[in-house]
Design a protein around this motif. Structure first.
Motif, PDB file in Angstrom:
ATOM      1  N   GLU A 517      65.691 -57.873  17.461  1.00 53.38           N
ATOM      2  CA  GLU A 517      66.223 -59.193  17.100  1.00 53.38           C
ATOM      3  C   GLU A 517      65.256 -60.294  17.531  1.00 53.38           C
ATOM      4  O   GLU A 517      65.017 -61.252  16.806  1.00 53.38           O
ATOM      5  CB  GLU A 517      67.589 -59.432  17.778  1.00 53.38           C
ATOM      6  N   ILE A 518      64.699 -60.148  18.727  1.00 56.48           N
ATOM      7  CA  ILE A 518      63.793 -61.182  19.249  1.00 56.48           C
ATOM      8  C   ILE A 518      62.619 -61.400  18.295  1.00 56.48           C
ATOM      9  O   ILE A 518      62.267 -62.531  17.968  1.00 56.48           O
ATOM     10  CB  ILE A 518      63.240 -60.778  20.642  1.00 56.48           C
ATOM     11  N   VAL A 519      62.028 -60.300  17.823  1.00 53.40           N
ATOM     12  CA  VAL A 519      60.789 -60.445  17.053  1.00 53.40           C
ATOM     13  C   VAL A 519      61.024 -61.018  15.652  1.00 53.40           C
ATOM     14  O   VAL A 519      60.066 -61.447  15.005  1.00 53.40           O
ATOM     15  CB  VAL A 519      59.996 -59.113  16.953  1.00 53.40           C
ATOM     16  N   LYS A 520      62.275 -61.047  15.229  1.00 57.73           N
ATOM     17  CA  LYS A 520      62.541 -61.636  13.909  1.00 57.73           C
ATOM     18  C   LYS A 520      62.092 -63.098  13.869  1.00 57.73           C
ATOM     19  O   LYS A 520      61.777 -63.635  12.809  1.00 57.73           O
ATOM     20  CB  LYS A 520      64.019 -61.522  13.572  1.00 57.73           C
ATOM     21  N   GLY A 521      62.068 -63.726  15.024  1.00 60.49           N
ATOM     22  CA  GLY A 521      61.624 -65.125  15.084  1.00 60.49           C
ATOM     23  C   GLY A 521      60.121 -65.298  14.927  1.00 60.49           C
ATOM     24  O   GLY A 521      59.631 -66.418  14.820  1.00 60.49           O
ATOM     25  N   PHE A 522      59.363 -64.207  14.914  1.00 62.50           N
ATOM     26  CA  PHE A 522      57.899 -64.325  14.796  1.00 62.50           C
ATOM     27  C   PHE A 522      57.439 -64.565  13.355  1.00 62.50           C
ATOM     28  O   PHE A 522      56.290 -64.934  13.129  1.00 62.50           O
ATOM     29  CB  PHE A 522      57.209 -63.045  15.291  1.00 62.50           C
ATOM     30  N   GLY A 523      58.307 -64.280  12.408  1.00 60.70           N
ATOM     31  CA  GLY A 523      57.880 -64.460  11.022  1.00 60.70           C
ATOM     32  C   GLY A 523      58.907 -63.843  10.078  1.00 60.70           C
ATOM     33  O   GLY A 523      59.828 -63.142  10.514  1.00 60.70           O
ATOM     34  N   SER A 524      58.721 -64.092   8.785  1.00 61.25           N
ATOM     35  CA  SER A 524      59.655 -63.557   7.801  1.00 61.25           C
ATOM     36  C   SER A 524      59.449 -62.044   7.666  1.00 61.25           C
ATOM     37  O   SER A 524      58.464 -61.498   8.161  1.00 61.25           O
ATOM     38  CB  SER A 524      59.400 -64.215   6.446  1.00 61.25           C
ATOM     39  N   SER A 525      60.360 -61.382   6.951  1.00 65.59           N
ATOM     40  CA  SER A 525      60.223 -59.929   6.783  1.00 65.59           C
ATOM     41  C   SER A 525      58.997 -59.580   5.937  1.00 65.59           C
ATOM     42  O   SER A 525      58.529 -58.456   5.953  1.00 65.59           O
ATOM     43  CB  SER A 525      61.493 -59.326   6.175  1.00 65.59           C
ATOM     44  N   ASN A 526      58.455 -60.558   5.210  1.00 66.47           N
ATOM     45  CA  ASN A 526      57.210 -60.300   4.478  1.00 66.47           C
ATOM     46  C   ASN A 526      56.009 -60.278   5.421  1.00 66.47           C
ATOM     47  O   ASN A 526      54.981 -59.677   5.120  1.00 66.47           O
ATOM     48  CB  ASN A 526      56.933 -61.399   3.443  1.00 66.47           C
ATOM     49  N   GLN A 527      56.174 -60.992   6.528  1.00 66.48           N
ATOM     50  CA  GLN A 527      55.034 -61.091   7.454  1.00 66.48           C
ATOM     51  C   GLN A 527      55.076 -60.033   8.544  1.00 66.48           C
ATOM     52  O   GLN A 527      54.052 -59.687   9.124  1.00 66.48           O
ATOM     53  CB  GLN A 527      55.030 -62.465   8.131  1.00 66.48           C
ATOM     54  N   LEU A 528      56.275 -59.566   8.860  1.00 65.09           N
ATOM     55  CA  LEU A 528      56.442 -58.682  10.007  1.00 65.09           C
ATOM     56  C   LEU A 528      57.581 -57.716   9.733  1.00 65.09           C
ATOM     57  O   LEU A 528      58.682 -58.130   9.369  1.00 65.09           O
ATOM     58  CB  LEU A 528      56.784 -59.536  11.231  1.00 65.09           C
ATOM     59  N   TRP A 529      57.299 -56.426   9.899  1.00 63.08           N
ATOM     60  CA  TRP A 529      58.328 -55.399   9.719  1.00 63.08           C
ATOM     61  C   TRP A 529      58.908 -55.063  11.087  1.00 63.08           C
ATOM     62  O   TRP A 529      58.164 -54.988  12.076  1.00 63.08           O
ATOM     63  CB  TRP A 529      57.691 -54.164   9.090  1.00 63.08           C
ATOM     64  N   SER A 530      60.227 -54.882  11.167  1.00 60.70           N
ATOM     65  CA  SER A 530      60.776 -54.414  12.443  1.00 60.70           C
ATOM     66  C   SER A 530      62.014 -53.571  12.203  1.00 60.70           C
ATOM     67  O   SER A 530      62.707 -53.716  11.184  1.00 60.70           O
ATOM     68  CB  SER A 530      61.094 -55.584  13.374  1.00 60.70           C
ATOM     69  N   ALA A 531      62.258 -52.665  13.145  1.00 64.11           N
ATOM     70  CA  ALA A 531      63.426 -51.788  13.042  1.00 64.11           C
ATOM     71  C   ALA A 531      63.791 -51.329  14.437  1.00 64.11           C
ATOM     72  O   ALA A 531      63.006 -51.459  15.383  1.00 64.11           O
ATOM     73  CB  ALA A 531      63.094 -50.580  12.161  1.00 64.11           C
ATOM     74  N   CYS A 532      65.010 -50.788  14.549  1.00 61.73           N
ATOM     75  CA  CYS A 532      65.469 -50.301  15.845  1.00 61.73           C
ATOM     76  C   CYS A 532      66.081 -48.915  15.659  1.00 61.73           C
ATOM     77  O   CYS A 532      66.980 -48.733  14.835  1.00 61.73           O
ATOM     78  CB  CYS A 532      66.508 -51.277  16.387  1.00 61.73           C
ATOM     79  N   ALA A 533      65.577 -47.934  16.398  1.00 61.08           N
ATOM     80  CA  ALA A 533      66.073 -46.558  16.246  1.00 61.08           C
ATOM     81  C   ALA A 533      66.852 -46.143  17.486  1.00 61.08           C
ATOM     82  O   ALA A 533      66.441 -46.420  18.618  1.00 61.08           O
ATOM     83  CB  ALA A 533      64.889 -45.614  16.032  1.00 61.08           C
ATOM     84  N   ASN A 534      67.991 -45.479  17.241  1.00 62.01           N
ATOM     85  CA  ASN A 534      68.845 -45.024  18.343  1.00 62.01           C
ATOM     86  C   ASN A 534      68.783 -43.522  18.548  1.00 62.01           C
ATOM     87  O   ASN A 534      69.412 -42.999  19.452  1.00 62.01           O
ATOM     88  CB  ASN A 534      70.308 -45.405  18.058  1.00 62.01           C
ATOM     89  N   ASN A 535      68.100 -42.824  17.654  1.00 61.70           N
ATOM     90  CA  ASN A 535      68.020 -41.367  17.776  1.00 61.70           C
ATOM     91  C   ASN A 535      66.792 -40.870  17.016  1.00 61.70           C
ATOM     92  O   ASN A 535      66.088 -41.657  16.360  1.00 61.70           O
ATOM     93  CB  ASN A 535      69.303 -40.710  17.226  1.00 61.70           C
ATOM     94  N   THR A 536      66.553 -39.569  17.098  1.00 64.78           N
ATOM     95  CA  THR A 536      65.319 -39.030  16.518  1.00 64.78           C
ATOM     96  C   THR A 536      65.267 -39.199  15.001  1.00 64.78           C
ATOM     97  O   THR A 536      64.208 -39.488  14.448  1.00 64.78           O
ATOM     98  CB  THR A 536      65.129 -37.542  16.863  1.00 64.78           C
ATOM     99  N   SER A 537      66.406 -39.004  14.342  1.00 62.08           N
ATOM    100  CA  SER A 537      66.310 -39.064  12.872  1.00 62.08           C
ATOM    101  C   SER A 537      66.039 -40.500  12.415  1.00 62.08           C
ATOM    102  O   SER A 537      65.243 -40.725  11.494  1.00 62.08           O
ATOM    103  CB  SER A 537      67.541 -38.453  12.199  1.00 62.08           C
ATOM    104  N   GLU A 538      66.637 -41.488  13.083  1.00 63.84           N
ATOM    105  CA  GLU A 538      66.315 -42.883  12.717  1.00 63.84           C
ATOM    106  C   GLU A 538      64.851 -43.163  13.030  1.00 63.84           C
ATOM    107  O   GLU A 538      64.149 -43.839  12.267  1.00 63.84           O
ATOM    108  CB  GLU A 538      67.203 -43.854  13.510  1.00 63.84           C
TER     109      GLU A 538
END
Ligand SMILES: Cc1ncc(C[n+]2csc(CCOP(=O)(O)OP(=O)(O)O)c2C)c(N)n1
Ligand SMILES: [Mg+2]
Length: 583
Positions: A517-538
């Protein structure tokens, strides 16, 4: 020519490409010179802190075998920069730092950010002289060219390291004339002149060769200077033709093909049981090349080094510990050394025989529960460091540079990952500062000729120290993936308090943070990709998503680690459980 213009013109001509830093009243002349004279061949990289600038210059120098350049203004800027300069000194990295100072005419008179020394004033020169190979304050036009040339040559002479030029604001405007005719214009010139040919002592090589012929189970230890002197190919060729067993050190886990039968793993902190066992119990000769066998490297093996026949070969043996009782020391460039050994091997080939292949052995990941405050979030879903690393490993070949930060996650990554051949692995072992890898990755990726992305493995604690530099990568549109192991703690310190202080955990825990969530403020989704995984398959899904769809830009993958493990560090493990592979 004015002094600031002279510096910038020469750095541009040397093709150093990037000047990392933050501006301010006493360094602004340098930025103005880059604006007018950089010609796109020397560009400013505005960083978030000067610490980040010094780490980036260091990362660029390590990954590209060049001179990293950074700058800071006086006062707070200069103090921030010092953190990274110290890392470059302790890890022998060639860096040039330009540090602005209060004008000479105001020194000692209460001027802004005065660090000219004296009663109750910081002594900037003394500070940098204690953390750099060479530091000088330029106080006249007459001394400028000589000091400047020394500052760019010194980082490559002898043991490599940083130079610092302290430049008072009024000195920036002094007339210094034209660039002298003989002033260096290429990095190769600086490296070549420093790399004076060392006459190889052939009597010592003869003696070593005799002992290698008599030895049954020698072990070759390859250190980071193998890469510094570009001897990787020769070292690999020598080990493979003679069938000598090989170990690497934590500063260069990818120096030798990790999947090769001859490779036993790393020695030292986070080293592999296979390498330690062979060295302690089987080897009859140790040949260490390109390493100084410091405590971090030799750790629990010190007594074996003292007992066995130990040969050292390296160009710089600065702090080599005489108590190791080396049989002999050969001072030479590792490239020259392996060339000489390969020549011998053509006439009298060595061929060591091994009864059976030995797989690389690892410590079995061991779960820990820090009672009573740590309760599993769910009884069924556990996501641990080693599980995540198992998913990350097959993706490593996609990246060119792999940087490991500090803490449990970095130790586990160094231990459990098999690094693909030819990748550059960087880790801050000099000062061991958290957050180094997060910034240094930017310096490593800038100008990367392969156009492959860079990968960083770091902890949540490190992210909170230097993570805002990720915004610098967003601005530069750099393909770097930061994988942040979020366990909501300074895991390494918690482990130590658990083991050494009867689980009295103090000063190492914090409430939840959501990095994705924090890094979403660094730029739009076109400029920066981010995701959060809670387990191995994610984790697997997101890693593939980044490499397949987004690896043209910065990415952050936060891993919510819910199950802590003992880091694979021999001295932490009471009853070692050893196994052959993750899974
Ligand atoms: C700048 C700095 N401060 C303090 C330390 C001491 N230290 C070593 S590891 C560590 C915790 C690292 O936490 P994190 O980045 O979250 O990684 P984890 O151990 O949890 O995997 C600390 C505080 C350090 N190495 N560097
Ligand atoms: Mg952590």
């Amino acid at each position: 020519m004015k002094l600031a213009d002279a510096i910038v013109t020469c750095l541009r001509n040397l093709d150093l490409k990037y000047l990392f830093g933050v501006s301010g009243a006493n360094i602004e002349h340098i930025h103005d010179s880059v604006y007018r004279l950089g010609e796109g061949r020397l560009k400013t990289v505005m960083t978030k802190t000067e610490q980040g600038a010094a780490f980036m210059a260091d990362g660029r120098a390590r990954a590209h075998r060049t001179l990293g350049v950074c700058c800071a203004t006086s006062g707070g800027g200069m103090m921030n920069l010092a953190v990274g300069i110290a890392e470059s000194l302790a890890h022998n990295v060639p860096v040039l730092a330009l540090v602005g100072q209060t004008p000479l005419m105001l020194e000692g008179r209460g001027g802004f950010q005065d660090s000219s020394g004296g009663s109750m004033r910081v002594d900037g020169l003394a500070l940098f002289q204690s953390i750099a190979k060479y530091a000088v304050k330029i106080d006249s036009a007459d001394s400028f060219w000589q000091n400047f040339e020394t500052a760019i040559r010194t980082p490559f002479q002898g043991a490599q390291g940083p130079s610092v030029l302290l430049i008072p604001r009024d000195v920036m405007e002094l007339e210094v004339g034209d660039i002298p005719a003989q002033f260096p214009t290429t990095i190769a010139e600086l490296q070549q002149n420093a790399d004076e040919y060392t006459e190889l002592d052939h009597r010592l090589i003869d003696k070593l060769w005799q002992q290698l012929q008599q030895a049954q189970k020698p072990i070759l230890i390859l250190g980071a200077d193998i890469a510094r002197y570009q001897a990787e190919t020769l070292a690999t060729q020598f080990a493979q033709t003679t069938r000598m067993k090989v170990a690497s050190t934590l500063s260069c886990p990818s120096i030798f093909p990790n999947q090769d039968d001859h490779y036993l793993g790393m020695i030292g902190i986070a080293g592999h049981p296979s390498a330690h066992q062979y060295l302690q119990q089987e080897s009859d000769l140790i040949l260490a090349v390109g390493t100084q066998l410091r405590i971090m490297t030799r750790g629990t093996l010190t007594s074996s080094f003292k007992e066995k026949s130990l040969w050292i070969a390296n160009k710089h043996l600065g702090e080599f510990d005489p108590s190791l009782n080396a049989s002999d020391i050969i001072q030479c460039n590792p490239f020259v050394f392996f060339r000489a050994l390969l020549e011998r091997n053509q006439d009298q080939p060595l061929n060591y025989v091994h009864s059976k292949a030995k797989p690389r052995l690892y410590f079995k990941p061991k779960k820990i529960q820090y009672q009573p405050w740590q309760t599993p979030k769910s009884k069924t879903i556990h996501f641990s460091q080693s599980q995540a690393l198992q998913v990350i490993e097959p993706t490593l070949s996609y990246y060119e540079n792999i940087l490991l930060d500090a803490g449990n996650c970095a130790a586990a990554a160094a231990h459990y990952l098999a690094f693909p051949t030819g990748k550059k692995t960087l880790i801050a072992l000099g000062m061991g500062g958290m957050g180094y890898a997060i910034s240094a990755a930017i310096g490593a990726q800038l100008g990367e000729p392969s156009h492959k992305p860079t990968l960083v493995i770091c902890g949540d604690g490190a992210f909170m120290m230097t993570g805002l530099e990720i915004h610098t990568a967003v601005e530069l549109k750099l393909p770097i993936l930061w994988i942040v192991f979020n366990n909501n703690m300074h895991g390494m310190c918690v482990t130590r308090q658990h083991l050494y202080f009867e689980t009295r955990i103090e000063g190492n825990l914090y409430s939840q943070i959501n990095i994705h969530e924090i890094v979403k403020g660094f730029g739009s989704s076109n400029q920066l990709w981010s995701a959060c995984a809670n387990n191995t398959s994610e984790c697997e899904t997101y890693l593939n998503q980044y490499t397949q769809e987004h690896a043209n830009k910065p990415g952050i993958l936060e891993l919510k680690i819910s199950q802590e493990e003992m880091p694979p560090i021999e001295s932490f493990i009471v009853q070692p459980l050893i196994f052959a592979r993750l899974g």
